[in-house]
Design a protein around this motif. Structure first.
Motif, PDB file in Angstrom:
ATOM      1  N   THR A  82       3.681  22.899  74.153  1.00 25.25           N
ATOM      2  CA  THR A  82       2.507  23.183  73.334  1.00 25.25           C
ATOM      3  C   THR A  82       1.335  23.625  74.204  1.00 25.25           C
ATOM      4  O   THR A  82       0.632  24.596  73.884  1.00 25.25           O
ATOM      5  CB  THR A  82       2.112  21.938  72.520  1.00 25.25           C
ATOM      6  OG1 THR A  82       3.210  21.557  71.680  1.00 25.25           O
ATOM      7  CG2 THR A  82       0.897  22.212  71.653  1.00 25.25           C
ATOM      8  N   GLN A  83       1.119  22.940  75.320  1.00 28.96           N
ATOM      9  CA  GLN A  83       0.039  23.316  76.238  1.00 28.96           C
ATOM     10  C   GLN A  83       0.276  24.700  76.835  1.00 28.96           C
ATOM     11  O   GLN A  83      -0.650  25.518  76.939  1.00 28.96           O
ATOM     12  CB  GLN A  83      -0.071  22.274  77.358  1.00 28.96           C
ATOM     13  CG  GLN A  83      -0.533  20.905  76.881  1.00 28.96           C
ATOM     14  CD  GLN A  83      -0.404  19.835  77.954  1.00 28.96           C
ATOM     15  OE1 GLN A  83       0.030  20.108  79.077  1.00 28.96           O
ATOM     16  NE2 GLN A  83      -0.761  18.600  77.606  1.00 28.96           N
ATOM     17  N   GLN A  84       1.507  24.978  77.233  1.00 31.14           N
ATOM     18  CA  GLN A  84       1.827  26.288  77.808  1.00 31.14           C
ATOM     19  C   GLN A  84       1.619  27.394  76.779  1.00 31.14           C
ATOM     20  O   GLN A  84       1.086  28.467  77.109  1.00 31.14           O
ATOM     21  CB  GLN A  84       3.281  26.290  78.296  1.00 31.14           C
ATOM     22  CG  GLN A  84       3.531  25.427  79.519  1.00 31.14           C
ATOM     23  CD  GLN A  84       5.013  25.325  79.860  1.00 31.14           C
ATOM     24  OE1 GLN A  84       5.870  25.471  78.987  1.00 31.14           O
ATOM     25  NE2 GLN A  84       5.312  25.066  81.119  1.00 31.14           N
ATOM     26  N   ALA A  85       2.025  27.133  75.543  1.00 32.05           N
ATOM     27  CA  ALA A  85       1.857  28.134  74.488  1.00 32.05           C
ATOM     28  C   ALA A  85       0.374  28.411  74.235  1.00 32.05           C
ATOM     29  O   ALA A  85      -0.027  29.564  74.028  1.00 32.05           O
ATOM     30  CB  ALA A  85       2.536  27.667  73.203  1.00 32.05           C
ATOM     31  N   SER A  86      -0.438  27.369  74.257  1.00 32.57           N
ATOM     32  CA  SER A  86      -1.881  27.539  74.054  1.00 32.57           C
ATOM     33  C   SER A  86      -2.482  28.461  75.102  1.00 32.57           C
ATOM     34  O   SER A  86      -3.323  29.320  74.808  1.00 32.57           O
ATOM     35  CB  SER A  86      -2.582  26.178  74.085  1.00 32.57           C
ATOM     36  OG  SER A  86      -2.131  25.349  73.046  1.00 32.57           O
ATOM     37  N   GLN A  87      -2.034  28.293  76.346  1.00 29.68           N
ATOM     38  CA  GLN A  87      -2.533  29.131  77.423  1.00 29.68           C
ATOM     39  C   GLN A  87      -2.093  30.579  77.247  1.00 29.68           C
ATOM     40  O   GLN A  87      -2.869  31.518  77.467  1.00 29.68           O
ATOM     41  CB  GLN A  87      -2.021  28.599  78.773  1.00 29.68           C
ATOM     42  CG  GLN A  87      -2.617  29.296  79.987  1.00 29.68           C
ATOM     43  CD  GLN A  87      -4.121  29.147  80.081  1.00 29.68           C
ATOM     44  OE1 GLN A  87      -4.682  28.132  79.663  1.00 29.68           O
ATOM     45  NE2 GLN A  87      -4.787  30.171  80.618  1.00 29.68           N
ATOM     46  N   VAL A  88      -0.835  30.786  76.826  1.00 29.29           N
ATOM     47  CA  VAL A  88      -0.322  32.144  76.610  1.00 29.29           C
ATOM     48  C   VAL A  88      -1.121  32.836  75.504  1.00 29.29           C
ATOM     49  O   VAL A  88      -1.505  34.002  75.629  1.00 29.29           O
ATOM     50  CB  VAL A  88       1.182  32.101  76.238  1.00 29.29           C
ATOM     51  CG1 VAL A  88       1.658  33.476  75.765  1.00 29.29           C
ATOM     52  CG2 VAL A  88       2.007  31.650  77.431  1.00 29.29           C
ATOM     53  N   VAL A  89      -1.393  32.114  74.408  1.00 28.18           N
ATOM     54  CA  VAL A  89      -2.156  32.681  73.297  1.00 28.18           C
ATOM     55  C   VAL A  89      -3.589  32.980  73.727  1.00 28.18           C
ATOM     56  O   VAL A  89      -4.156  34.021  73.378  1.00 28.18           O
ATOM     57  CB  VAL A  89      -2.142  31.722  72.092  1.00 28.18           C
ATOM     58  CG1 VAL A  89      -3.131  32.182  71.015  1.00 28.18           C
ATOM     59  CG2 VAL A  89      -0.737  31.619  71.508  1.00 28.18           C
ATOM     60  N   LYS A  90      -4.164  32.077  74.493  1.00 32.11           N
ATOM     61  CA  LYS A  90      -5.541  32.266  74.967  1.00 32.11           C
ATOM     62  C   LYS A  90      -5.666  33.531  75.808  1.00 32.11           C
ATOM     63  O   LYS A  90      -6.648  34.275  75.708  1.00 32.11           O
ATOM     64  CB  LYS A  90      -5.975  31.043  75.795  1.00 32.11           C
ATOM     65  CG  LYS A  90      -7.402  31.108  76.298  1.00 32.11           C
ATOM     66  CD  LYS A  90      -7.759  29.843  77.071  1.00 32.11           C
ATOM     67  CE  LYS A  90      -9.183  29.888  77.600  1.00 32.11           C
ATOM     68  NZ  LYS A  90      -9.526  28.655  78.373  1.00 32.11           N
ATOM     69  N   GLU A  91      -4.651  33.800  76.623  1.00 32.60           N
ATOM     70  CA  GLU A  91      -4.667  34.985  77.488  1.00 32.60           C
ATOM     71  C   GLU A  91      -4.197  36.239  76.762  1.00 32.60           C
ATOM     72  O   GLU A  91      -4.254  37.336  77.313  1.00 32.60           O
ATOM     73  CB  GLU A  91      -3.765  34.743  78.705  1.00 32.60           C
ATOM     74  CG  GLU A  91      -4.269  33.623  79.616  1.00 32.60           C
ATOM     75  CD  GLU A  91      -3.291  33.298  80.732  1.00 32.60           C
ATOM     76  OE1 GLU A  91      -2.209  33.935  80.762  1.00 32.60           O
ATOM     77  OE2 GLU A  91      -3.600  32.415  81.554  1.00 32.60           O
ATOM     78  N   ALA A  92      -3.719  36.078  75.513  1.00 34.40           N
ATOM     79  CA  ALA A  92      -3.220  37.198  74.709  1.00 34.40           C
ATOM     80  C   ALA A  92      -2.179  38.009  75.470  1.00 34.40           C
ATOM     81  O   ALA A  92      -2.153  39.239  75.422  1.00 34.40           O
ATOM     82  CB  ALA A  92      -4.380  38.094  74.258  1.00 34.40           C
ATOM     83  N   ALA A  93      -1.308  37.313  76.179  1.00 29.12           N
ATOM     84  CA  ALA A  93      -0.276  37.959  76.999  1.00 29.12           C
ATOM     85  C   ALA A  93       0.968  38.184  76.149  1.00 29.12           C
ATOM     86  O   ALA A  93       1.786  37.269  75.968  1.00 29.12           O
ATOM     87  CB  ALA A  93       0.045  37.083  78.211  1.00 29.12           C
ATOM     88  N   VAL A  94       1.123  39.406  75.618  1.00 29.65           N
ATOM     89  CA  VAL A  94       2.177  39.693  74.649  1.00 29.65           C
ATOM     90  C   VAL A  94       3.564  39.498  75.243  1.00 29.65           C
ATOM     91  O   VAL A  94       4.423  38.810  74.674  1.00 29.65           O
ATOM     92  CB  VAL A  94       2.029  41.124  74.093  1.00 29.65           C
ATOM     93  CG1 VAL A  94       3.199  41.459  73.168  1.00 29.65           C
ATOM     94  CG2 VAL A  94       0.705  41.249  73.339  1.00 29.65           C
ATOM     95  N   GLU A  95       3.829  40.112  76.397  1.00 35.98           N
ATOM     96  CA  GLU A  95       5.169  40.008  76.986  1.00 35.98           C
ATOM     97  C   GLU A  95       5.482  38.584  77.425  1.00 35.98           C
ATOM     98  O   GLU A  95       6.624  38.126  77.313  1.00 35.98           O
ATOM     99  CB  GLU A  95       5.300  40.982  78.163  1.00 35.98           C
ATOM    100  CG  GLU A  95       5.425  42.428  77.730  1.00 35.98           C
ATOM    101  CD  GLU A  95       6.544  42.636  76.703  1.00 35.98           C
ATOM    102  OE1 GLU A  95       7.665  42.143  76.947  1.00 35.98           O
ATOM    103  OE2 GLU A  95       6.287  43.271  75.674  1.00 35.98           O
ATOM    104  N   GLU A  96       4.482  37.892  77.908  1.00 38.25           N
ATOM    105  CA  GLU A  96       4.685  36.497  78.296  1.00 38.25           C
ATOM    106  C   GLU A  96       5.003  35.649  77.062  1.00 38.25           C
ATOM    107  O   GLU A  96       5.848  34.750  77.105  1.00 38.25           O
ATOM    108  CB  GLU A  96       3.448  35.962  79.004  1.00 38.25           C
ATOM    109  CG  GLU A  96       3.557  34.511  79.449  1.00 38.25           C
ATOM    110  CD  GLU A  96       4.681  34.277  80.453  1.00 38.25           C
ATOM    111  OE1 GLU A  96       5.216  33.147  80.489  1.00 38.25           O
ATOM    112  OE2 GLU A  96       5.034  35.227  81.201  1.00 38.25           O
TER     113      GLU A  96
END
Length: 514
Positions: A226-240
């Motif tokens: 959940t924490q990792q996903a929050s960071q990915v969404v925050k950075e708007a990193a589509v491929e990640e």
């Protein structure tokens, strides 16, 4: 050709294993050298090694036939005439990987659906379009007294499978019996082997922790994801975000990750656009609206998982069939491809069960506009190919062939046993594949599967899961002695857990070492 098959067989351990088994049997006193052919034939037909060997022979011959069939044109077209010219134009617009004889079946099928729509319009005295006579209430149509209770769906998944089964490779008659497909799909397509799938779906490897398995025994893993996903969404990193979804998302982050990857979020401009679609539904009646109402009433109204979302689902499916964006952006266009008289505006004539593609999203998002744009993105990228006749990757024909080929490769004895009982495996699994398991799996397991669809940007996990269920229940299938016995094996989906089944099917050798 014979030399090529022989050369291929000699590279497989099962060939030498079966050859030794025949020799061991022949040295028994009760046999003579005259019995060689009969013993070999019996072991080829009755033993596990024999079934595996026949699977290899069919694959070799299938690959050979595929090379010959790619450019075959239907025999009813004469070189140089007007129909031939039109055919060439359709073929070119369809893409180089569309087989011509499949495209012919596609055009015939789509013409049939359009004709049935016209006949329905005449039968119930309702035009395709007209100003709405009944006002909508809270974005939903009232019960329409004009809907005939006997009104039928134009088509369902069984109709599509009937069409697929009638499509046959032009080279089929030229092949020896051993090279002809055992299953219901008689088209030669390049499908991935288990080796290919292990590479393409490597993120499912048991050494990599997965949502859908590891969070059940390691609480910290759920929190970490959940924490990792929050960071990915925050950075708007589509491929990640896409790579992240290959190992699954937690429920609270799933909608945000899918929306990021698929561009399926509802912006203020999109909310306004959705309102315009609702206004159109409120003021203009389409004949296809009745099909949507029937679909919701048939599949959702009495479904304990989805009935509470009945109003939302009617709204979002009615919006989809009016949305011109779909016909301009969908990977597969059905029913009106290359025509100017597109109806409805999306080009989608609703079939039985189309609501199943939207229903699970009510557990991912809450409000109709948010649900809608995620639904539209998923449908246009993935689900549209499940009701379109095509030989391209991602189509229902291709996915059905993947299922048959991979099941034959991994469980040839199961496949042959079912065929002997008069049950084509695809007849059991087709509904699962055609609806991406919606309506079969429990919602939590379904969303875990759809995570992988979005993560791998592919529907391949769907036929692989279907084959994995057959493999998991192989013993019960082999004990079956009738069609009814086979049906009983697959009645209860509650024990189906997506990730353990996929891992066991793809990486059996790895799991045996753990």
């Amino acid at each position: 050709l014979v030399g090529r098959v022989d050369e291929s067989l000699r590279t497989h351990l099962v060939y030498w294993s079966l050859k030794r088994a025949v020799k061991d049997e022949l040295i028994k006193p009760k046999w003579s050298s005259d019995d060689t052919a009969s013993i070999a034939a019996k072991m080829l037909n009755d033993s596990r090694q024999g079934n595996e060997l026949k699977s290899i022979i069919r694959k070799t011959l299938r690959d050979f036939a595929l090379k010959r069939s790619l450019a075959v044109k239907p025999s009813f077209l004469r070189e140089g005439d007007e129909e031939d010219r039109k055919w060439a134009e359709r073929r070119d617009s369809a893409g180089s990987d569309m087989l011509d004889y499949v495209h012919a079946a596609k055009l015939k099928w789509e013409g049939r659906v359009r004709q049935e729509l016209a006949e329905m319009s005449s039968e119930i005295h309702t035009p395709l379009r007209r100003p709405r006579l009944n006002a909508m209430v809270d974005g939903r149509l009232p019960e329409d007294p004009q809907i005939d209770p006997t009104l039928r769906f134009l088509y369902d998944e069984n109709d599509i499978l009937d069409v697929l089964e009638k499509i046959k490779s032009p080279n089929l008659a030229d092949l020896p019996t051993a090279g002809k497909p055992v299953g219901a799909i008689k088209v030669f397509l390049r499908t991935p082997s288990l080796h290919d799938l292990r590479h393409d779906l490597a993120d499912l490897h048991p050494e990599k922790r997965q949502i859908g398995l590891d969070e059940k025994v390691k609480n910290w893993f759920f929190e970490k994801r959940t924490q990792q996903a929050s960071q990915v969404v925050k950075e708007a990193a589509v491929e990640e975000a896409r790579r992240f979804l290959r190992r699954g998302a937690t429920g609270e982050m799933r909608g945000q990750l899918w929306g990021l990857v698929l561009d399926g979020n509802c912006t203020p401009a999109r909310a306004e656009y959705f309102t315009s679609l609702e206004k159109h539904a409120a003021t203009h009646e389409l004949l296809t609206d009745k099909l949507v109402q029937i679909d919701v009433k048939t599949w959702i109204a009495n479904d304990e998982q989805f009935f509470v979302f009945e109003d939302h689902l009617e709204q979002v499916v009615m919006a989809l069939i009016r949305d011109k964006w779909v016909v301009e952006n969908a990977r597969f266009i059905g029913h009106f491809e290359g025509r100017e008289d597109i109806y409805p505006d999306s080009g989608i004539i609703p079939h039985s069960g189309i609501v199943f593609f939207a229903a699970p999203l009510c557990y991912v998002r809450r409000d109709p506009p948010d649900i809608y744009f995620l639904f539209r993105a998923l449908f246009s990228r993935y689900f549209c190919g499940l009701s379109c006749i095509s030989s391209k990757k991602g189509s229902i024909l291709y996915l059905s062939k993947v299922f048959e080929d991979v099941l034959m490769e991994q469980e040839p004895t199961v496949f042959h046993h079912m065929v002997k009982l008069g049950v084509d495996p695809i007849r059991v699994s087709f509904r699962w594949i055609a609806y991406c398991f919606a309506g079969y799996l429990e919602v939590d397991q379904l969303l875990i599967l759809w995570d992988r669809i979005v993560g791998f940007d592919s529907l391949l996990p769907v036929p692989i899961l279907a084959a994995a269920i057959f493999s998991f229940r192989a013993r019960a299938i082999l004990e079956a002695r009738s069609i009814e016995d086979v049906e009983d094996v697959f009645k209860d989906p509650r024990r189906v857990e997506v990730i353990p089944l996929l891992q066991h099917f793809l990486f059996t050798d790895v799991l045996m070492q753990i």
